[in-house]
Enzyme design. Structure first.
Site, PDB file in Angstrom:
ATOM      1  N   MET A 228      24.683   8.107   1.977  1.00  0.00           N
ATOM      2  CA  MET A 228      24.593   9.446   2.554  1.00  0.00           C
ATOM      3  C   MET A 228      24.877   9.421   4.054  1.00  0.00           C
ATOM      4  SD  MET A 228      24.364  12.552   1.995  1.00  0.00           S
ATOM      5  CE  MET A 228      23.511  13.174   0.555  1.00  0.00           C
TER       6      MET A 228
ATOM      7  N   PHE B 224     -11.631  -6.555  14.234  1.00  0.00           N
ATOM      8  CA  PHE B 224     -10.609  -7.107  13.353  1.00  0.00           C
ATOM      9  C   PHE B 224     -10.238  -6.091  12.274  1.00  0.00           C
ATOM     10  CE2 PHE B 224      -9.487  -9.569   9.478  1.00  0.00           C
ATOM     11  CZ  PHE B 224      -8.249  -9.991   9.930  1.00  0.00           C
ATOM     12  N   GLN B 225      -8.951  -5.850  12.131  1.00  0.00           N
ATOM     13  CA  GLN B 225      -8.411  -4.897  11.158  1.00  0.00           C
ATOM     14  C   GLN B 225      -8.978  -3.494  11.321  1.00  0.00           C
ATOM     15  OE1 GLN B 225      -8.430  -6.759   7.212  1.00  0.00           O
ATOM     16  NE2 GLN B 225      -6.421  -7.603   7.727  1.00  0.00           N
TER      17      GLN B 225
ATOM     18  N   GLU C  58       0.812  -1.226   0.000  1.00  0.00           N
ATOM     19  CA  GLU C  58       0.000   0.000   0.000  1.00  0.00           C
ATOM     20  C   GLU C  58       0.841   1.270   0.000  1.00  0.00           C
ATOM     21  OE1 GLU C  58      -0.532  -2.580   2.007  1.00  0.00           O
ATOM     22  OE2 GLU C  58      -2.639  -3.206   1.816  1.00  0.00           O
TER      23      GLU C  58
HETATM   24  C1  LIG Z   1      12.718   5.399   4.896  1.00  0.00           C
HETATM   25  C2  LIG Z   1      14.018   5.994   5.262  1.00  0.00           C
HETATM   26  N1  LIG Z   1      14.791   5.416   6.211  1.00  0.00           N
HETATM   27  C3  LIG Z   1      15.989   5.965   6.534  1.00  0.00           C
HETATM   28  C4  LIG Z   1      16.420   7.106   5.931  1.00  0.00           C
HETATM   29  C5  LIG Z   1      17.759   7.713   6.318  1.00  0.00           C
HETATM   30  N2  LIG Z   1      18.670   7.718   5.155  1.00  0.00           N
HETATM   31  C6  LIG Z   1      18.857   8.803   4.385  1.00  0.00           C
HETATM   32  S1  LIG Z   1      19.890   8.525   3.095  1.00  0.00           S
HETATM   33  C7  LIG Z   1      20.122   6.930   3.564  1.00  0.00           C
HETATM   34  C8  LIG Z   1      21.007   6.023   2.778  1.00  0.00           C
HETATM   35  C9  LIG Z   1      20.434   5.666   1.467  1.00  0.00           C
HETATM   36  O1  LIG Z   1      21.189   4.624   0.930  1.00  0.00           O
HETATM   37  P1  LIG Z   1      21.123   4.280  -0.601  1.00  0.00           P
HETATM   38  O2  LIG Z   1      19.737   4.142  -1.037  1.00  0.00           O
HETATM   39  O3  LIG Z   1      22.043   3.145  -0.888  1.00  0.00           O
HETATM   40  O4  LIG Z   1      21.636   5.620  -1.269  1.00  0.00           O
HETATM   41  P2  LIG Z   1      23.109   6.237  -1.351  1.00  0.00           P
HETATM   42  O5  LIG Z   1      23.153   7.339  -0.337  1.00  0.00           O
HETATM   43  O6  LIG Z   1      24.090   5.159  -1.066  1.00  0.00           O
HETATM   44  O7  LIG Z   1      23.197   6.753  -2.733  1.00  0.00           O
HETATM   45  C10 LIG Z   1      19.403   6.638   4.735  1.00  0.00           C
HETATM   46  C11 LIG Z   1      19.432   5.355   5.434  1.00  0.00           C
HETATM   47  C12 LIG Z   1      15.556   7.680   4.968  1.00  0.00           C
HETATM   48  N3  LIG Z   1      15.868   8.820   4.333  1.00  0.00           N
HETATM   49  N4  LIG Z   1      14.390   7.099   4.641  1.00  0.00           N
END
Ligand SMILES: Cc1ncc(C[n+]2csc(CCOP(=O)(O)OP(=O)(O)O)c2C)c(N)n1
Ligand SMILES: [Mg+2]
Lengths: 169, 564
Positions: B478, B111-112, B49
Site C-alpha cells: 500500500m 523494577f518493571q 502481549e
Molecule cells: C503497525 C503499522 N506500521 C506501519 C503501517 C503503515 N502501512 C500501512 S500499509 C503498509 C504496508 C503493508 O504491507 P503488507 O502487509 O505486505 O501488505 P500489502 O499492502 O503489500 O498488501 C504499511 C507499512 C501500518 N499500517 N501499521
C-alpha cells in the site's frame, strides 16, 4: 470566541490529567483552568476558559461530557452569569509614582497587600475584562510580576431558582 | 468469606460470564496466575502481549461479548498499547488487566514499573488504578459496564501486586453508580419522526452504514428497513457485513477504495442517512464536497460523533438498533405512504444500476497470480459457510474488503480506525477460540504477517486451525502504491525481498504450509488449505506491483476516483 466552561467532576485521582489530556490531545486551547473541591468533597469543580468557534466549543463540551468522571458541563457563555478571577500584581512604586498608583488602586477597588521600598503587591478580583484593564493602566508604572488564579464563574439565579442545577444527582 | 485480590478478579470474571482470557504472565501478576487453574475461565497463552489484546478484540468482534486480556506490569503493560488503541478506534469492548508494582513502590521507578494508566488514558474508554482491594469488585463491575454500554470501548484495570495479595470480604455489586456516565440508548421520538419525514421527501436517498450497526446488532432491522423503503445501502470498511453485499440494493463499500457506484450515489444523494458511522476522512475524502446536496440524518450512540466533521441536519443520539426498530414501527404504521415512497425512486435506482455496470470492481487476469483473484476464489469457495474473514492492513485489507461479498455481521474483522498491521492473525485466533467449528481466515500481506508471526506457536499449541492467506507481493504494497502514484515510483523502504520461507516457517512451528505461484494452482491450493484441520499458512506469490482501484487520492472529493 472566548468561552467559560464549568465542569463538575468526581473528585478522583487523575481526573485533572484526563481533562487536560483531552484538551491537548484534540488540539483544544486552554486559556485558564481552575479547580477546587465543592461543598461536597466527593465533587470538584473546574472552570475552563477556552477559545474556539461554536463548532469547536460544541465538540469540547461533548468530549468533556463523554469522560466517565465528568458529571456536568456548563457553557456559561450564553447565559446570565458572573465571573471572577483573583490576581496579584507586583508593580514598581518609586518616588512620586507611589501616590498615583494608590489612586488607581482605589478606582479599581483593588488592595495593597504588601508595600516595599520600590514595589507594591496589589490584590485585585474581578472579571477577566477588569483584570486586563487594571494591567493596562498599571503598565506605564512598570509591572514586575503577575500571578492570577484564572476565572471562576457561576450562573445568576433566575426567577427564584438557579438556572443550572449543579448539584450531582 | 475473605478473598484475595487475585481470587476476586477471577471470581468476578466468572460472574461477568467471561469464558476465556488471553494473556501472558510475569512477576506482578504471578499471584493471579497461581489462582487461575482453580477457576472456570480458560487462559490462552499468547507469545506477545500485543497479540493478547488483538485476540481478545477478535473474540469480542466475532461474538459481541467483552474480550479480556491479562498481562504483567512494565513491558507487559506497554505491549498492550497498540491493541488498546486499535480497539479504541473501532469501539471494541475489552477489559484489559495489567499488573503493577506494589502500591508502596508506585512512582519510585521500581523494577518493571510503567505508568500504564497515564500512558493509556487517550486510548482507552476509561482506565483504573486499583488502590485497595476493597475497591476491586466495584471497579471490575464498572469496567465491564463501561466497556460494553454506550459506544463500546476498551477499559484497562491496573492491579498493583499487593492488591492481588490483600484480602477483603468479597461481594460483587449488582449495580453500578456512575453519576457522570449515562449513555443515551433510546432515540428521541421527535427526531426519529423528523428523520422519517425527511426520508419521505427524498428522491435520491442513500443509507451510509458504519460499524455502529454491527456493534448494536442492527443488521437485520437495517436490511428490513432498506428493503421496505428500497433505499440503496453503502457501508464503510467497519460496516461490512451489516447489509448483504449480494442484495440488489447494496452499493458495496464507499470511500477511498470504495466502489464507483457507492461514491457516486453518496455524492449525488439528496438525503444521506448515516447509521452508526462517523464521517472518517478515509470515507469522506474532501469534506466540503462530500454529499454536497444532501440533507444529512445521523444516528449514533456517541454525541461527539455527530457534527464533528460534517454538519448534520437531523441528529439522533441513540442506539442504532433501537432507533431503526422504532423507525420500522412508524413505517409499518404508515405503510401506504412509505410504500408509495418506496415506489417513487425507480429512476434513482436505475441510475445506480448504470453506475454499477460502468465500473465494476475488476482486475486483469495474467500469467501471474492476481491478489484479487485469490480473494475472489476464497469468496466463491467459502461464502456459503459464512466464514470469519480477518485481515491485516494494506492492499491485502482493501482487496479483502472489495472482492469478498460479506453477507452477515461479525464475519469481517479488520482494524479500520487505527489500521494496525499485525492485527489480523491474533484476531483470527481469538475468533477461532470463540467459534472452534467455523472457518476462520486471515487475509494477510507479507509485511503485516511478520508483525505478529510469533503467534504461530499459540495457534499450534491450542490447535486453532486458522487459515492465513499471505498475498506475498514482496512489498509493503500500500505504501508502494502511494509511492508509485504520488512520489514518482520512488520506492523508498518498501521493497521487502527478504522474507522467510513461509512454508518452512509454518512447518517449523508445527503448522502446515502451502505455496502457489501460478493462477491455475489457486483454487486447488485453497481447497487443500481449507481441508487441513490445523493452522495453515498459504503463501500466494502474487503480482508485485498491482494497485488497489478505485482510489480517491487523499484530499480529493470521493467522486474523483482513479479507476482501473
Ligand atoms: C503497525 C503499522 N506500521 C506501519 C503501517 C503503515 N502501512 C500501512 S500499509 C503498509 C504496508 C503493508 O504491507 P503488507 O502487509 O505486505 O501488505 P500489502 O499492502 O503489500 O498488501 C504499511 C507499512 C501500518 N499500517 N501499521
Ligand atoms: Mg505486501
Amino acid at each position: 470566541m472566548k468561552h467559560v466552561i464549568g465542569v463538575l467532576v468526581e473528585n478522583e485521582f487523575g481526573v485533572l490529567s484526563r481533562i487536560s489530556g483531552l484538551f491537548s490531545g484534540r488540539g483544544f486551547n486552554i486559556e485558564s483552568l481552575t479547580v477546587a473541591e465543592t461543598d461536597d468533597p466527593a465533587i470538584s469543580r473546574m472552570t475552563i476558559v477556552t477559545l474556539g468557534d461554536d463548532q469547536i466549543v460544541e465538540q469540547i463540551t461533548k468530549q468533556l461530557n463523554k469522560l466517565i468522571n465528568v458529571i456536568k458541563v456548563i457553557d456559561f457563555t450564553n447565559s446570565d452569569h458572573v465571573s471572577r478571577g483573583l490576581m496579584l500584581v507586583k508593580v514598581s512604586v518609586e518616588g512620586s509614582k507611589r501616590l498615583e498608583v494608590l489612586k488607581l488602586i482605589e478606582v479599581f477597588r483593588a488592595r495593597v497587600i504588601d508595600m516595599a521600598a520600590k514595589s507594591a503587591i496589589i490584590e485585585i478580583t474581578g472579571s477577566d475584562m477588569k483584570l486586563r484593564a487594571f494591567l493596562d493602566v498599571l503598565a506605564p508604572y512598570g509591572i514586575k510580576e503577575v500571578n492570577s488564579t484564572g476565572i471562576v464563574a457561576m450562573n445568576r439565579e433566575v426567577k427564584g431558582r438557579s438556572r443550572h442545577k449543579i448539584k450531582a444527582a | 468469606m475473605k478473598k484475595t485480590g487475585a481470587q476476586i478478579v477471577l471470581q468476578s470474571l466468572q460472574i461477568e460470564g467471561v469464558k476465556v482470557v488471553f494473556g501472558y504472565p510475569g512477576g506482578a501478576v504471578i499471584n493471579l496466575y497461581d489462582e487461575l487453574p482453580n477457576y472456570e475461565v480458560k487462559h490462552y497463552l499468547v507469545r506477545h502481549e500485543q497479540a493478547a489484546v488483538h485476540a481478545a478484540d477478535g473474540y469480542a468482534r466475532a461474538t459481541g461479548e467483552v474480550g479480556v486480556a491479562l498481562v504483567t506490569s512494565g513491558p507487559g503493560a506497554t505491549n498492550t498499547v497498540t491493541g488498546l488503541a486499535t480497539a479504541y478506534m473501532d469501539s471494541i469492548p475489552l477489559v484489559v488487566f495489567t499488573g503493577q508494582v506494589p502500591t508502596g513502590l508506585i512512582g519510585n521507578d521500581a523494577f518493571q514499573e510503567a505508568d500504564i494508566v497515564g500512558i493509556t488514558r487517550p486510548c482507552t474508554k476509561h482506565n483504573y488504578l486499583v488502590k485497595s482491594v476493597k475497591e476491586l469488585p466495584r471497579i471490575i463491575k464498572e469496567a465491564f459496564h463501561i466497556a460494553r454500554s454506550g459506544r463500546p470501548g476498551p477499559v484497562l484495570i491496573d492491579l498493583p501486586k499487593d492488591v492481588l495479595v490483600d484480602t477483603t470480604i468479597y461481594e460483587y455489586p449488582e449495580t453500578v453508580s456512575l453519576p457522570g456516565y449515562n449513555p443515551t440508548f433510546e432515540g428521541h421520538p421527535g427526531q426519529i419522526r423528523k428523520a422519517l419525514k425527511a426520508l419521505l421527501k427524498a428522491k435520491r436517498p442513500v443509507f451510509y452504514v458504519g460499524g455502529g450497526a454491527i456493534l448494536s446488532d442492527a443488521a437485520e432491522v437495517l436490511t428490513e428497513l432498506a428493503t421496505r423503503l428500497r433505499i440503496p445501502v453503502t457501508t464503510t470498511l467497519m460496516g461490512l457485513g451489516a447489509f448483504p453485499e449480494t442484495h440488489d440494493l447494496s452499493l458495496g463499500m464507499l470511500g477511498m477504495h470504495g466502489t464507483y457506484r457507492a461514491n457516486m450515489a453518496v455524492t449525488e444523494s439528496d438525503v444521506l442517512f448515516a447509521i452508526g458511522a462517523r464521517f472518517d476522512d478515509r470515507v469522506t475524502g474532501r469534506i466540503d464536497e462530500f454529499a454536497p446536496d444532501a440533507k444529512i440524518i445521523h444516528v449514533d450512540v456517541d454525541p461527539t460523533s455527530i457534527s464533528k466533521n460534517v454538519k448534520v441536519h437531523i441528529p439522533i443520539v441513540g442506539d442504532v438498533h433501537d432507533v431503526l426498530d422504532k423507525m420500522l414501527v412508524v413505517v409499518n404504521e404508515m405503510s401506504e405512504e412509505f410504500q408509495a415512497f418506496a415506489d417513487s425512486h425507480d429512476d434513482w435506482l436505475a441510475r445506480i444500476a448504470k453506475w454499477k455496470d460502468m465500473h465494476k470492481l475488476d482486475y486483469i487476469q495474467e500469467e501471474v497470480i492476481k491478489p484479487q483473484y485469490v480473494v475472489e476464489t476464497i469468496c466463491r469457495l467459502t461464502r456459503d459457510q459464512e466464514p470469519i474473514i480477518c485481515t491485516e492492513v494494506g492492499q491485502n485489507q482493501m482487496w479483502a474488503a472489495q472482492f469478498y461479498d460479506y453477507t452477515r455481521p461479525r464475519t469481517w474483522l479488520s482494524s479500520g480506525g487505527l489500521g494496525t498491521m499485525g492485527y489480523g492473525f491474533p484476531a483470527a485466533l481469538g475468533a477461532q477460540v470463540a467459534f472452534p467449528d467455523r472457518l476462520v481466515v486471515d487475509i494477510a500481506g507479507d509485511g503485516s504477517i511478520q508483525m505478529n508471526i510469533q503467534e504461530l506457536a499459540t495457534a499450534v499449541q491450542y490447535q486453532l486451525p486458522v487459515k492465513v492467506i499471505i498475498l506475498n507481493n514482496g512489498y509493503l504494497g500500500m505504501v508502494r502504491q502511494w509511492q508509485e502514484l504520488f512520489f514518482q515510483k520512488h520506492y523508498s523502504a518498501t521493497e521487502m525481498s527478504t522474507a522467510p520461507d513461509f512454508v518452512k516457517l509454518a512447518e517449523a512451528y508445527g503448522a502446515a504450509g502451502l505455496r502457489a505461484t501460478h493462477p491455475r494452482e489457486v483454487e486447488a491450493t485453497l481447497k487443500k488449505a481449507f481441508s487441513i484441520d490445523k493452522p495453515v499458512f498459504v503463501e500466494f506469490v502474487v503480482a508485485g506491483e498491482e494497485n488497489v482501484y478505485p482510489m480517491v487520492p487523499a484530499g480529493q472529493p470521493i467522486s474523483k476516483m482513479l479507476l482501473v
